[in-house]
Enzyme design. Sequence first.
Site, mmCIF file in Angstrom:
data_model
loop_
_atom_site.group_PDB
_atom_site.id
_atom_site.type_symbol
_atom_site.label_atom_id
_atom_site.label_comp_id
_atom_site.label_asym_id
_atom_site.label_seq_id
_atom_site.Cartn_x
_atom_site.Cartn_y
_atom_site.Cartn_z
ATOM 1 C CD GLU A 120 -1.296 18.414 20.223
ATOM 2 O OE1 GLU A 120 -2.231 18.385 19.417
ATOM 3 O OE2 GLU A 120 -1.183 19.284 21.108
ATOM 4 C CD GLU A 121 -1.250 22.683 22.079
ATOM 5 O OE1 GLU A 121 -1.477 23.375 21.070
ATOM 6 O OE2 GLU A 121 -2.139 22.134 22.735
#
Length: 247
Positions: free
Chosen positions: A27-28
């Site tokens: 997600e990052e």
Amino acid sequence: MIVALEELIAEKEVEEDDVALLFVVEEEIGGPGMQFANEHLGVDSWKAVIFGEPTEMKLGVGHKGIIIFRYVVEGKAAHSGYPELGINANEILVKALARLVGTKLPDSHLLGESTINIGELAGGVAVNVIPENASAFIAIRVAENTEEIVRIINEIADSTPHLSVKELHSVDPQLLDYKVEGFENIVLKYATDVPYLKKKSGDQFKRFLYGSGSIHVAHSDHEFVPIKELYDSVDGYKRLVTYSLKN
């Protein structure tokens, strides 16, 4: 999330086809896990999704978008004693970054100011050499008008010789569902992979952002989640699931 679902099943509050769990990676760094899931999940029947993020046990009203890109300068190397023979990539990049930081970006009454983070800088090989190449990796947290900020980024590059924009990726600010009795609300300045999960049919669905922990300690050497919030968030997830099924 897992414990919440196990308890709901044990309490006979949900049936087998009521709830699913989805966990995604990275997600990052642009959300490729969620994008892959969105493309290949094979399911399009959900009516609500609860996204787990550190929200201090409150429901997110909305969160900022993000623009990630590189400014890249291709100059010309020369001996530093004869700067007129080279093209100083570092100097060009520094001036372009000063223009960007000095430009007023669109803001939002709800989400606040759009902010710039120059996260990485690279350039040059030695103190006595005119640097031939330079680059900056930049993230802008977008409160409003992604298209206008992209225009500003490109306008600076277009009007600066030897400077170009590479690897530009953008996601718009997100407004979420948050009106659930018993929950406080919070406006968030970070971005998530919420916008990457979409129904192929184009139908809308409820989007809740909720979880234990605070973003104020994330990405630090003292990052933590209070143990009490881990326990309490089980109840929070259960209440959001039952609310979603009833509504």
